[in-house]
Design an enzyme around this catalytic site. Sequence first.
Site, PDB file in Angstrom:
ATOM      1  N   ASN A   7       0.880  -1.171   0.000  1.00  0.00           N
ATOM      2  CA  ASN A   7       0.000   0.000   0.000  1.00  0.00           C
ATOM      3  C   ASN A   7       0.920   1.224   0.000  1.00  0.00           C
ATOM      4  OD1 ASN A   7      -1.765   2.054   0.485  1.00  0.00           O
ATOM      5  ND2 ASN A   7      -2.709   1.137   2.291  1.00  0.00           N
ATOM      6  N   ARG A  91      -2.504  -2.093  -3.559  1.00  0.00           N
ATOM      7  CA  ARG A  91      -3.712  -1.302  -3.365  1.00  0.00           C
ATOM      8  C   ARG A  91      -3.635  -0.087  -4.297  1.00  0.00           C
ATOM      9  NH1 ARG A  91      -4.915   3.287   0.933  1.00  0.00           N
ATOM     10  NH2 ARG A  91      -7.076   3.596   0.399  1.00  0.00           N
ATOM     11  N   HIS A 180     -12.803   2.879   0.004  1.00  0.00           N
ATOM     12  CA  HIS A 180     -12.836   1.813   1.020  1.00  0.00           C
ATOM     13  C   HIS A 180     -13.542   0.559   0.488  1.00  0.00           C
ATOM     14  CE1 HIS A 180     -12.967   5.207   4.287  1.00  0.00           C
ATOM     15  NE2 HIS A 180     -11.722   4.799   4.127  1.00  0.00           N
ATOM     16  N   HIS A 208     -17.901   1.912   7.739  1.00  0.00           N
ATOM     17  CA  HIS A 208     -16.442   1.890   7.890  1.00  0.00           C
ATOM     18  C   HIS A 208     -16.051   3.219   8.550  1.00  0.00           C
ATOM     19  CE1 HIS A 208     -12.219   1.011   6.375  1.00  0.00           C
ATOM     20  NE2 HIS A 208     -12.155   2.287   6.680  1.00  0.00           N
ATOM     21  N   LEU A 209     -15.849   3.172   9.856  1.00  0.00           N
ATOM     22  CA  LEU A 209     -15.606   4.411  10.605  1.00  0.00           C
ATOM     23  C   LEU A 209     -14.158   4.431  11.101  1.00  0.00           C
ATOM     24  CD1 LEU A 209     -18.886   4.331  12.791  1.00  0.00           C
ATOM     25  CD2 LEU A 209     -18.595   5.195  10.451  1.00  0.00           C
ATOM     26  N   GLY A 210     -13.309   5.100  10.350  1.00  0.00           N
ATOM     27  CA  GLY A 210     -11.906   5.248  10.763  1.00  0.00           C
ATOM     28  C   GLY A 210     -11.590   6.724  10.729  1.00  0.00           C
ATOM     29  N   ASN A 211     -10.343   7.028  10.463  1.00  0.00           N
ATOM     30  CA  ASN A 211      -9.994   8.430  10.291  1.00  0.00           C
ATOM     31  C   ASN A 211     -10.712   8.967   9.047  1.00  0.00           C
ATOM     32  OD1 ASN A 211      -8.638  10.697  11.040  1.00  0.00           O
ATOM     33  ND2 ASN A 211      -6.848  10.194   9.788  1.00  0.00           N
ATOM     34  N   GLY A 212     -10.677   8.158   7.990  1.00  0.00           N
ATOM     35  CA  GLY A 212     -11.596   8.359   6.859  1.00  0.00           C
ATOM     36  C   GLY A 212     -12.810   7.485   7.135  1.00  0.00           C
ATOM     37  N   ARG A 241     -11.852  15.645   7.703  1.00  0.00           N
ATOM     38  CA  ARG A 241     -12.611  16.028   6.498  1.00  0.00           C
ATOM     39  C   ARG A 241     -14.049  16.357   6.856  1.00  0.00           C
ATOM     40  NH1 ARG A 241     -11.247  10.744   3.508  1.00  0.00           N
ATOM     41  NH2 ARG A 241      -8.995  10.789   3.789  1.00  0.00           N
ATOM     42  N   ASP A 284      -8.603  12.393  16.818  1.00  0.00           N
ATOM     43  CA  ASP A 284      -8.551  11.017  17.288  1.00  0.00           C
ATOM     44  C   ASP A 284      -9.696  10.750  18.267  1.00  0.00           C
ATOM     45  OD1 ASP A 284      -7.848   8.616  18.771  1.00  0.00           O
ATOM     46  OD2 ASP A 284      -5.904   8.788  17.767  1.00  0.00           O
ATOM     47  N   GLY A 332     -11.072   1.607  12.594  1.00  0.00           N
ATOM     48  CA  GLY A 332     -10.589   2.048  13.910  1.00  0.00           C
ATOM     49  C   GLY A 332     -11.671   2.419  14.906  1.00  0.00           C
ATOM     50  N   ASN A 336     -13.579  -0.162  17.666  1.00  0.00           N
ATOM     51  CA  ASN A 336     -13.062   0.087  19.024  1.00  0.00           C
ATOM     52  C   ASN A 336     -13.852   1.062  19.877  1.00  0.00           C
ATOM     53  OD1 ASN A 336     -10.539  -1.493  18.963  1.00  0.00           O
ATOM     54  ND2 ASN A 336     -10.072  -0.136  17.254  1.00  0.00           N
ATOM     55  N   GLU A 385      -8.060  -5.237   5.061  1.00  0.00           N
ATOM     56  CA  GLU A 385      -7.896  -4.922   3.640  1.00  0.00           C
ATOM     57  C   GLU A 385      -6.712  -5.668   3.031  1.00  0.00           C
ATOM     58  OE1 GLU A 385      -8.538  -0.897   5.111  1.00  0.00           O
ATOM     59  OE2 GLU A 385      -9.325  -0.392   3.138  1.00  0.00           O
TER      60      GLU A 385
END
Length: 398
Positions: A7, A91, A180, A208-212, A241, A284, A332, A336, A385
């Site tokens: 990646n 990727r 994603h 899909h809940l991460g930083n993006g 974002r 974060d 993420g 969590n 992924e």
Amino acid sequence: MKILVINCGSSSLKFQLIDSDTEEVLGKGLCERIGIDGSVINFTPAGRDKIVREVPMPDHNKAIELVIEALTDPDNGVVRELSEIGAVGHRIVHGGEAFTKSVVIDDKVLAAIEEVSDLAPLHNPANLIGVRACQKAMPGVPMVAVFDTAFHQTMPEEAYLYGLPYGYYEKFKVRRYGFHGTSHAFVSRRAAEIIGRPYEELKLIVCHLGNGASVSAVKNGKCIDTSMGLTPLEGLIMGTRSGDIDPAVVEYIGQKDGKDLAGVMNVLNKKSGVFGLSGDLSSDFRDLEAGYNKQDPGATRAIMTFAYHVVKYIGAYTAAMDGVDGICFTAGVGENSPLVRRLVAGRLSFLGITLDEEANDVHGKERTISTPDSRVRVMVIPTNEELAIARDTAALVG
Ligand code: ADP
């Protein structure tokens, strides 16, 4: 077969070596600050300690050389020789409309990826550099491109078109692509296995809940809508974002805050989201949750607004699919954060959802978090992924 998953970003390169037969990770690592002073490679062979080396990496060719060195190192490596690596899976962020699934890389594929690079100018050129560096270092080894956009190519026209002059789609391919995709595909397929019914008969929503962050609606095994758009800026509120806004905000902020277009775009990409909403506290969720628990108004505002937008998308996608059988949380935050899941699921009683509070108190583990009598099954499903890329690669070259 041993598959190297790459990646590649503009100054970083993540890698994993996966045995596609056992699906075991043999080793993984990260090259950082490629082309910048202070380059570092870290490598963790499975079951052993992380090895960190500061080595100059003027370009990605050098980074790939170091990755190969780490993997084949006589003391800490995970393969005896390079020839044990049977294929490389890359990727690739944007496949435009040209790629509806993963493909074996040849010159034509590289040219087609290059052609859509305008749609992802920060990502595709870096991805291509990674492919070319691998081709140079491992001549003759088959390589596969796995696209973030491919899974979403099944969206119908009514979902992917914007309300813009149609000529912009025809001439410039302005439309919703979604990202994603590898994660949405992996998680939705796993959800069908957990539910124990055919993938082709289910209505699933993946958060899909991460930083993006993005949501997708997967009906009968096909993505029919997703929240990210032409770029990953659209949709949910993210780490930094903005997600969905009135497009007129761009002009208005530009005028009021004395910013040009690039300045406003920088705000929307880097200074907004939960970071901006919290009053620049943090992007974060660990920090934001700590703030929420102390009733910090900025952190509370950010988390509540974030969760509300997830709820709205779930409602919209339930309508789009005329029902829903399963809702999955991943990445993420999704994996969590019991708090975020509770704030979202707690507003879904109209779907007959009841959260099992005890089951919800889980971190990073696969689990059903709705009660047995809940009309819709709610699940935490860790995404993977790299494994999805390795699977696609093995399927195409195996
Ligand atoms: P990306 O791949 O988009 O960078 P990830 O899926 O790795 O994002 O998610 C990263 C985010 O997950 C972090 O920014 C953090 O907010 C969140 N996160 C990680 N661990 C926890 C945790 N224990 N509790 C709450 N949030 C967490």
